[in-house]
Design a protein around this motif. Structure first.
Motif: not given
Length: 235
Positions: A35-37, A162-165, A170-171, A228-229
């Motif tokens: 589930v991603s957004t 996943y951080i845009d900056a 990836s965390l 996030v995924r």
């Protein structure tokens, strides 16, 4: 020449078909396993810095970015006017001590001052916020997921963040809690017009809190955009 052209066209058509099959499989795999957004941000517990008594801010030793500890005195409110109002009680050591303690502005938690609106010399009142403190070592993610996807996630599910900056970063995270109301429930503008009887059905979003792990060396800030995924539950 015609044979070459036919072969080339067949090769191109084959590549297009393979790409379409791969894209379809990839979409199917992603939709059935995750589930991603990208409607998500980094958040932190924001604690306001308040005063207990009215008066004049006699000193304020704080600026944005200042690191503070719990109980640290950040400023004072002038107590002379308050003691004068108490009259004879001002001669009572206990009263003086009580007012003096109330005049101290202490940090409620250890963290970093992310905003300050106060200036020495200004008038302040109880409940007035002079700034905000956030513990940057305890940040988390709030992802706003469509209500139709909630049946596919559970508390404890693993999350890729996943951080845009930081595009190369990836965390890992974990679903910590799922909101008990849709975001629109708290909106100042109602989602429907009950007076006129009109209603347009819109898919609602529900906040999902995601804890983070292993980001100690990264300069993450509250409000940063993330994607996030969430690994879908198998139950």
């Amino acid at each position: 020449m015609n044979v070459r052209r036919v072969v080339l066209l067949n090769v191109i058509a084959f590549i297009v078909i393979l790409a379409a099959l791969y894209g379809g499989y990839s979409y199917y795999y992603q939709s059935t396993h995750y589930v991603s957004t990208d409607n998500a941000t980094i958040e932190g517990q924001v604690v306001p810095l308040n005063v207990e008594i009215p008066g004049t801010l006699s000193d304020w030793n704080v600026s944005s970015g200042t690191t503070v500890t719990a109980g640290e005195v950040l400023g004072h409110v002038s107590t002379s006017a308050e003691l004068q109002q108490l009259g004879q009680a001002a001669s009572n050591p206990q009263v003086v001590k009580s007012v003096s303690n109330a005049a101290k502005i202490e940090s409620p938690i250890s963290g970093t001052v992310v905003n300050t609106t106060a200036t020495a010399g200004q008038l302040v009142a109880p409940g007035q916020s002079l700034g905000e403190v956030v513990d940057l070592s305890k940040l988390y993610v709030v992802a706003n997921l469509n209500e139709t996807t909630l049946r596919n996630i559970d508390v404890g599910d693993t999350v890729d963040v996943y951080i845009d900056a930081y595009p190369d970063l990836s965390l890992k995270g974990t679903v910590e809690s799922i909101g008990l109301a849709a975001n629109s429930f708290f909106s100042l503008i109602p989602p429907s017009d009950s007076a006129s009887g009109t209603y347009t059905k819109v898919t609602q979003t529900v906040p999902v809190k995601i804890s983070l792990s292993g980001y100690g060396g990264e300069n993450l800030l509250p409000g940063m955009s993330v994607s996030v995924r969430i690994h879908r539950s198998t139950t």
